[in-house]
Design a protein around this motif. Sequence first.
Motif, PDB file in Angstrom:
ATOM      1  N   UNK A   1       0.837  -1.193   0.000  1.00  0.00           N
ATOM      2  CA  UNK A   1       0.000   0.000   0.000  1.00  0.00           C
ATOM      3  C   UNK A   1       0.876   1.249   0.000  1.00  0.00           C
ATOM      4  N   UNK A   2       0.435   2.264  -0.759  1.00  0.00           N
ATOM      5  CA  UNK A   2       1.104   3.566  -0.687  1.00  0.00           C
ATOM      6  C   UNK A   2       0.041   4.636  -0.399  1.00  0.00           C
ATOM      7  N   UNK A   3       0.407   5.656   0.362  1.00  0.00           N
ATOM      8  CA  UNK A   3      -0.556   6.707   0.698  1.00  0.00           C
ATOM      9  C   UNK A   3      -0.965   7.508  -0.538  1.00  0.00           C
ATOM     10  N   UNK A   4      -2.220   7.869  -0.604  1.00  0.00           N
ATOM     11  CA  UNK A   4      -2.728   8.748  -1.666  1.00  0.00           C
ATOM     12  C   UNK A   4      -3.670   9.773  -1.032  1.00  0.00           C
ATOM     13  N   UNK A   5      -4.124  10.706  -1.819  1.00  0.00           N
ATOM     14  CA  UNK A   5      -5.051  11.712  -1.285  1.00  0.00           C
ATOM     15  C   UNK A   5      -6.472  11.168  -1.330  1.00  0.00           C
ATOM     16  N   UNK A   6      -7.357  11.792  -0.547  1.00  0.00           N
ATOM     17  CA  UNK A   6      -8.774  11.437  -0.625  1.00  0.00           C
ATOM     18  C   UNK A   6      -9.278  11.647  -2.047  1.00  0.00           C
ATOM     19  N   UNK A   7      -8.801  12.729  -2.661  1.00  0.00           N
ATOM     20  CA  UNK A   7      -9.254  13.052  -4.008  1.00  0.00           C
ATOM     21  C   UNK A   7      -8.900  11.926  -4.989  1.00  0.00           C
TER      22      UNK A   7
ATOM     23  N   UNK B   1     -24.230  10.404  18.167  1.00  0.00           N
ATOM     24  CA  UNK B   1     -22.845   9.981  18.051  1.00  0.00           C
ATOM     25  C   UNK B   1     -22.159  11.205  17.455  1.00  0.00           C
ATOM     26  N   UNK B   2     -21.120  11.698  18.108  1.00  0.00           N
ATOM     27  CA  UNK B   2     -20.505  12.919  17.582  1.00  0.00           C
ATOM     28  C   UNK B   2     -19.004  12.918  17.817  1.00  0.00           C
ATOM     29  N   UNK B   3     -18.297  13.703  17.022  1.00  0.00           N
ATOM     30  CA  UNK B   3     -16.849  13.787  17.254  1.00  0.00           C
ATOM     31  C   UNK B   3     -16.615  14.432  18.609  1.00  0.00           C
ATOM     32  N   UNK B   4     -16.026  13.685  19.538  1.00  0.00           N
ATOM     33  CA  UNK B   4     -15.856  14.218  20.883  1.00  0.00           C
ATOM     34  C   UNK B   4     -14.509  14.920  21.042  1.00  0.00           C
ATOM     35  N   UNK B   5     -13.584  14.599  20.181  1.00  0.00           N
ATOM     36  CA  UNK B   5     -12.304  15.317  20.153  1.00  0.00           C
ATOM     37  C   UNK B   5     -11.872  15.343  18.692  1.00  0.00           C
ATOM     38  N   UNK B   6     -11.040  16.270  18.342  1.00  0.00           N
ATOM     39  CA  UNK B   6     -10.637  16.393  16.938  1.00  0.00           C
ATOM     40  C   UNK B   6      -9.873  15.125  16.523  1.00  0.00           C
ATOM     41  N   UNK B   7     -10.311  14.480  15.458  1.00  0.00           N
ATOM     42  CA  UNK B   7      -9.590  13.272  15.040  1.00  0.00           C
ATOM     43  C   UNK B   7      -8.136  13.596  14.694  1.00  0.00           C
ATOM     44  N   UNK B   8      -7.276  12.626  14.979  1.00  0.00           N
ATOM     45  CA  UNK B   8      -5.852  12.855  14.731  1.00  0.00           C
ATOM     46  C   UNK B   8      -5.491  12.624  13.274  1.00  0.00           C
ATOM     47  N   UNK B   9      -6.336  11.888  12.563  1.00  0.00           N
ATOM     48  CA  UNK B   9      -5.948  11.482  11.223  1.00  0.00           C
ATOM     49  C   UNK B   9      -6.984  11.878  10.177  1.00  0.00           C
ATOM     50  N   UNK B  10      -6.674  11.594   8.911  1.00  0.00           N
ATOM     51  CA  UNK B  10      -7.560  12.003   7.806  1.00  0.00           C
ATOM     52  C   UNK B  10      -8.734  11.057   7.637  1.00  0.00           C
TER      53      UNK B  10
END
Lengths: 825, 252
Positions: A90-96, A507-516
Motif C-alpha cells: 500500500x502507498x498513501x494517496x489523497x482522498x481526491x 454519536x458525535x466527534x468528541x475530540x478532533x480526530x488525529x488522522x484524515x
Amino acid sequence: AGQAPAATGSMKGEWIASTCQGCTAWCPVEFFVQEGRIDKVRGNQFSKANGGYVCPSGHLMIPQTYDPDRIKVPMKRTNPQKGRGVDPKFVPISWDEALDTLADKMMELRKNNEPEKLMYMRGRYSSTSTDLLYGTLPKIFGTPNYYSHSAICAEAEKMGPGYTQGFFGYRDYDLAKTKCLVVWGCDPLSSNRQVPNAIAKFNGILDRGTLIAVDPRMSASVAKANEWLPIKPGEDGALAAGIAHVLLTEGFWSKEFVGDFKEGKNLFKAGATVDEAAFVEKQTHGIVKYWNIELKDKTPSWAAKKTLIPEEQIIRVARAMGKAGSACAVWMGPGVAMTPRGTYAAMAVYALNGILGSIETEGGVFQSSSAPVEKFPEIKKSFIDEMAEHHGHGKKIDGRGAKDMPAMMSAKPGSGVVTNNVANGLLKNPDAIKVFISTWSNFVFSATGTQRWEKAMAKMPFFAHMVTNASEMSQYADIILPATFAPTEKLSIIGNMANLHGHISIQQPVAKPLWQVKSEETEVMWLLAEKLKSKGFANLYDYYASFEDPETKKKPTNASEFAEIAARISSQKVWNGKEKQKGDQIAGWADFKKKGIYNSETYKYKKNWGKDNPETKKFEGKFKTETKKFEFYSETMKKALGEHAKKHNTTIDDILKSSGYEAQGELAFVPHYESPKRHGSDKEYPFTFIDYKSRLNREGRSQNTVWYQEFKKVDVGDESWDDVVKINPIDGKKLGIKTGDTVRLTSTTGSIVTKAKLWEGVRPGTIAKCYGQGHWAYGRVAAKDYAKAQPRGGNNNELLVDDYDRLSGATARNGGFTGVKIEKV
Amino acid sequence: MDKDILITMQEDLERALQRPALERRWAMLLDLRKCVGCHACTIGCVSENKLPPKLYYRPVFEYEQGKYPKPTRTYLPRPCMQCDKPPCVTACPVKGPDGATWKETKGIGTGIVPVNYARCIGCGKCVPACPYQARTMDDGGFHTAGTPELQKYETLPSFEYGKKWPRSGKNQPIGNARKCHFCIHRLANGMLPMCITTCIGRAGYFGDESDSKSLIAQVKKANKIQILKAGKGTAPRVYYVANETLEVLYGK
C-alpha cells in the motif's frame, strides 16, 4: 444516575455525549475530554437503558480511538497479487485520488451497462445514516447486490418470536420485576444487547427468585445462576419440549393468556391426544395442536436422554418457571437459534414465554421499544434513471429465495439476507461483481468458513474497503479509505432500546480526530457523489443536494454540512418542539447534543394483547401473525412456506427436505425438536466445538488494544494475552494433554493452533473457545507478527463450516454443528 | 423504583464532607454476591489513575472450585485495605512526620494509607510486607511501549493525592511504590472512588461508616461481615459480604 460534578483533578475537562457501538447494545455514553484528548468513559447519565454505566468493553474505546495502527490516510495497492501473507504494498494517496479512482471504476460499469456488478456490503452501521449508503447508493446506481452483515450475527433468533408472535425482532425484558429468569444460549452479563442493564439487575433477580442458565459451558451468567443446565450442544429444542411438557401436564400454563379447558380439568396427560374442542384459548392459537403434534410424547425423561440434563433437574426447573408464571422471562439467545435447523429451536424456546403467559407482563418479555426518528427525503423516481431501474432489481448473488434457501425473515420468502453465502456466490460466478465496496466489515475474519472469503477476495477485480484498521479483509483491498471510529469521531443518530425504554442517542466527534478520517455513510458518500457527478452521473449528488435543514431550510454545500443536516433530519422530532413527546423533554438541537439522548416513555404492559370487541362480540387480536394471536400452531409459517413452495412449483415437504429440515407434514407448523446437524463424523472428529463471544470483543475489532489482551481473563476460563481452548480434564487425561500444551484443532474445513486449558466449566466431549483472537492482520498487538501474517491464537471461523438455518438465511455458528479433533503439537 | 444506591452514597458523601475530618471514617464494603466479575472497576481504575501495565490498584481475583457439572466461581475485588494497623508502614524505612507512607490523621484522606512519591526511595520493602499484595513498584512501563507512538492518554498526568503526575522520563511515581488510595483526589472533589461509580452490579459500598445513617453503615450492620486475613491483625477498612468463607479462598 447520581454521579457527581464533571471536574476531575485539577486539569479542566468536559463530558461529551456519544454512543458506543461495541456490541448491539449501542449504549449511550459520555467521554471525558481533557486538553483535546479523550481520557475516560462512562454511560450517559440520562440513559434509562444503561443507568449511566458502561460495561468493561466501553473503556476500550479510548485505546481504539488512539490505536497507533489505525489507517490514517487513504492508500492504494501497488502489488496486483492478492492473498493471505502477500504484502499489498500500500502507498498513501489523497482522498481526491482515492475517490476519483473509485468513481472511475463505477462509471466504467455504467458505461458497459452493467451497474449490477457493483456490490456494497455493510458491517457495523449507524441505524439512521445507513439509509444514505446502504439504502441509497444501490438504488440510484442500479445494483441489487447490497448485503448487510446481520445474518452472521443472530438473525435466526428473530424466527422464534417471529413465527409465534409476529414480532421479527430482538426482545426486551422487565428485569426489575422478573422472578425467574431463564438465560438460554446467551450470556447477558457479557453480551446480548443490554449488558449494563443485565449486570445491574441480576442480583435483584437472585434476591427475588431463580436464575436458570442453559449453556454448554460455564459462562459469566452460569457462574451466578441457581441452576446450570449444561446442555449437550444443539439439543435446545429437546429441552424446550421437555419443559413445555411439564408445564402443560402439571397445569402451569397461563390461564389468562392461553386459556383453559372448558371443564376445568387438565387433559394434558403424557402420550394422550387431546380433543381440540375441549380447550378455549384466549390470546393464543393452537395450544392443543402443539400438544398433539409435538409435545405429548416429549416427556422429561425423553428430553433427558437427548440433552444429557438429568430428568429431575428438567422437572425442577420447569416447576420453578411455572411457579413464577408470567413473571418468568425466557431470554433466548443465538446459541439456540444460530444452528443449521435453528428456526424451530428458536420457536420452541420462545414458545415457553407463550405458555407461561409472560408476554408483555410484569417481569416478562417485551417487543422492542423505539424512539421517534424522521426518515430522510424519499428517493424520487427522478433520481433513478432507466438503467438503475432496470438493473437494480435483478437477482441477488446471496442465493436467497432459492428452493433450498427460503430465507423467510418477516414472513416473506426470499426476503432475508444470506450474508455468508455471498462468498459462495462469488466463487461460483467470479464475473458477477467487478467493483466491491465495503464498510466496517471484516468477513475474511468474522464469517464462518473464512477460507472461502479468502479465495473470493483474492479474485475480486476491484475492492474499496473503508474501515478503521488494516483488517484481514483490507489486505485484499485496492483502495483503503480511513473510516472514522464511530463512537468518538462520527456524527450520526443511533436508535435502540433496553429496560422498557426506547431511545435515540447522538454519536458525535468528541475530540478532533488525529488522522484524515471521514464518515463512510455521510461525508464519503457526498464526496463520492460529487466525483460521480463530475464524470457525468449526477443522480446521487442531486438526491443528497436536495436535502434541507429542518430549521434553517439550508441545503448542504459540502460533506460536513451534509453530515450535520442528515443528523438533524433524523433526530428532529425529539427536539424541534413541534409535537409534544411522551418521553424526555428536549429544548432544541443544542440541548440534544449536550444531553446526547432522548428516552421514550415506559413500555406499557400487555400493549399488544387483544380484546373482545363488545360491539361485534369478536376477539380482536393485535399480534402481527395471520391469526392476530400468539401462534403455537403457526399459520404464519404455514402461509410463508406455502408461498415459497408455490413459487418453486412444489410441496412444503419438498422445500423442507431440500432445505435440510427433518419435519414433514403438520410438524413443520409447530415449534418442534429437530436433531442437531453435525459436520464431521464422531469417529474422525470426536469433539463438539462451541464458539462464544468475549466480553471485550467489540465485534472483533478491539484485539489490537493492549487492554483487550491484558484483560482477556474477564472471559470466564480465559487467560490474558492468550487464546485457550477449554477441555474437560477427563478428556485431557484421555488425550494426554495438559494445561498450557499447544494443540492443533482440525475440522472438516480447516485447522488452527492454540493453547489448551483443562477446565471444569465444560462438559466432557465438548470443547469451548472464545471468538476474537486469531487475527493475522489488524495491527501489531492483534497479530502475533503482522508483517508475516502470523496470528495470535486461532480464529474459530477457520474451523466452523459455512452452513445455514435456511428458513432464516442466518449463518450457523452455534449448536455444536462442527466436529473437531485435537492433536498435541 | 428504589433509589439507585449510588445516589444514596453520593448524598452520604456530601454529608460526610461537611463533618470534621477526624470524625469521619472512610470505609469500603464489597458484596461478592453481587459481583459478576466484569472487571469494569479494574479497567475504570486503570483509566482513572492512568496506571501502567501490570499495576492494578483494584484487581478482581477469581476462584474456581468443584468439578463438572457443579463448578463454582467466586469473584473477589481487592482494593487496598487501608489497614488501621498497616504492616507496610512498619516496613517503610522513611519514617517520621514527613515519611514516605503513613496512616493519615488529617484532612480529606484521614484514615487512608497514602504514599508520598517525593519521599519514597523505591526500596520496595513495603511490597512483601503487605499481606494483600496491594502494593506494586512502578517500573515505568507503558501499555503502548514498542508501538510507533505512546498513546497520549498514558502520558497525560494522573491526579493522585491532589497533584499532577505527568508520566515521562523518570518522573514520580515511576520507581515508587503505588497502591489504591480510595481515590482521595476524587473525594476532595465530592466524588466517590472510581471503582464504586463504575460498578455496574452495584456490589461496592463506600462512605463514612461512623455515620450510622450512611448506607455503608447500614449494610455493614445488616449483614455478616468478613475481612481478609483477619489473623494478621491488620484491622482492614474494607469489608466483605459473601456466601463463601473467604479465608478458605483467600488464605488466612
